[in-house]
Design an enzyme around this catalytic site. Structure first.
Site, short mmCIF file in Angstrom:
data_model
loop_
_atom_site.label_atom_id
_atom_site.label_comp_id
_atom_site.label_asym_id
_atom_site.label_seq_id
_atom_site.Cartn_x
_atom_site.Cartn_y
_atom_site.Cartn_z
N GLU A 192 0.83 -1.21 0.00
CA GLU A 192 0.00 0.00 0.00
C GLU A 192 0.86 1.26 0.00
OE1 GLU A 192 -2.86 -0.68 3.17
OE2 GLU A 192 -3.92 -2.11 1.89
N CYS A 226 -1.73 -4.77 -5.74
CA CYS A 226 -2.27 -6.00 -5.18
C CYS A 226 -1.21 -7.12 -5.19
CB CYS A 226 -3.46 -6.48 -6.00
SG CYS A 226 -4.93 -5.47 -5.83
N GLU A 262 -1.50 -10.15 -6.29
CA GLU A 262 -1.47 -10.91 -7.55
C GLU A 262 -0.62 -10.19 -8.59
OE1 GLU A 262 -3.99 -9.93 -5.69
OE2 GLU A 262 -5.80 -11.08 -6.04
N1 THU Z 1 -5.96 -6.57 -2.52
C1 THU Z 1 -5.11 -7.45 -3.12
O1 THU Z 1 -3.90 -7.48 -2.82
N2 THU Z 1 -5.62 -8.31 -4.04
C2 THU Z 1 -6.91 -8.32 -4.45
O2 THU Z 1 -7.23 -8.90 -5.47
C3 THU Z 1 -7.91 -7.63 -3.62
C4 THU Z 1 -7.37 -6.47 -2.86
C5 THU Z 1 -5.42 -5.63 -1.54
C6 THU Z 1 -5.34 -4.20 -2.01
C7 THU Z 1 -5.35 -3.46 -0.72
O3 THU Z 1 -4.01 -3.39 -0.24
C8 THU Z 1 -6.14 -4.35 0.23
O4 THU Z 1 -6.22 -5.61 -0.38
C9 THU Z 1 -7.54 -3.85 0.50
O5 THU Z 1 -8.21 -3.57 -0.68
#
Ligand code: THU
Length: 143
Positions: free
Chosen positions: A52, A61, A63
């Site tokens: 983040e 994210c 992935e």
């Molecule tokens: N997040 C992911 O890492 N992968 C996803 O596919 C869904 C969301 C993360 C982004 C953010 O840091 C946190 O989850 C909350 O949205």
């Protein structure tokens, strides 16, 4: 649900890696930890976590971290991904990939690409890219 051709041990190890990668996530804002483990066609695993940012939109994210690590090292052929997510102080979920990550999968993976939503090495849901992103826009549309 998908019907993958991977061995049980491969799936277990992929899911366990995704769960473990949650510990690497940098989540001071959402406190929602996500880990990913991306299996290449030649049997390697690229890992990822969510990262983040104080400006929020630069957040990456788990992935996409895994995909971009692999692609930046010249690997474009993938066999499966495992994803594990949940709140820092709560229970793991069968955490689905966000829409942006699904679109990144669509760039590099075929419809039967297995997507495991893992709570542990033995507790997971199996889906495919076809299921999570039907009617997707792909490189074929631009050909
Ligand atoms: N997040 C992911 O890492 N992968 C996803 O596919 C869904 C969301 C993360 C982004 C953010 O840091 C946190 O989850 C909350 O949205």
């Amino acid at each position: 649900m998908g019907q993958n051709t991977l061995s049980g041990e491969t799936v277990r190890s992929l899911c366990e890696t995704a769960v473990a990668m949650r510990q690497k996530s940098y989540v001071p804002y959402s406190h929602f930890r996500v880990g990913a483990a991306l299996l290449t066609e030649d049997g390697r695993i690229y890992t990822g976590c969510n990262i983040e940012n104080a400006a929020f939109t630069p957040t990456n994210c788990a992935e996409r971290t895994a995909f971009f690590k692999a692609i930046s090292e010249g690997c474009y052929k993938f066999a499966a991904i495992a994803i594990s997510g949940g709140p820092e102080d709560g229970e793991l979920q069968y955490c689905p990939p966000c829409g942006v990550c699904r679109q990144v999968m669509a760039e590099f993976c075929t419809g039967d690409f297995p997507v495991f939503l893992a709570k542990s090495g033995t507790d997971y849901e199996e889906h495919t890219l076809n299921e999570v992103l039907p009617m997707r826009f792909t490189p074929a549309n631009l050909a």
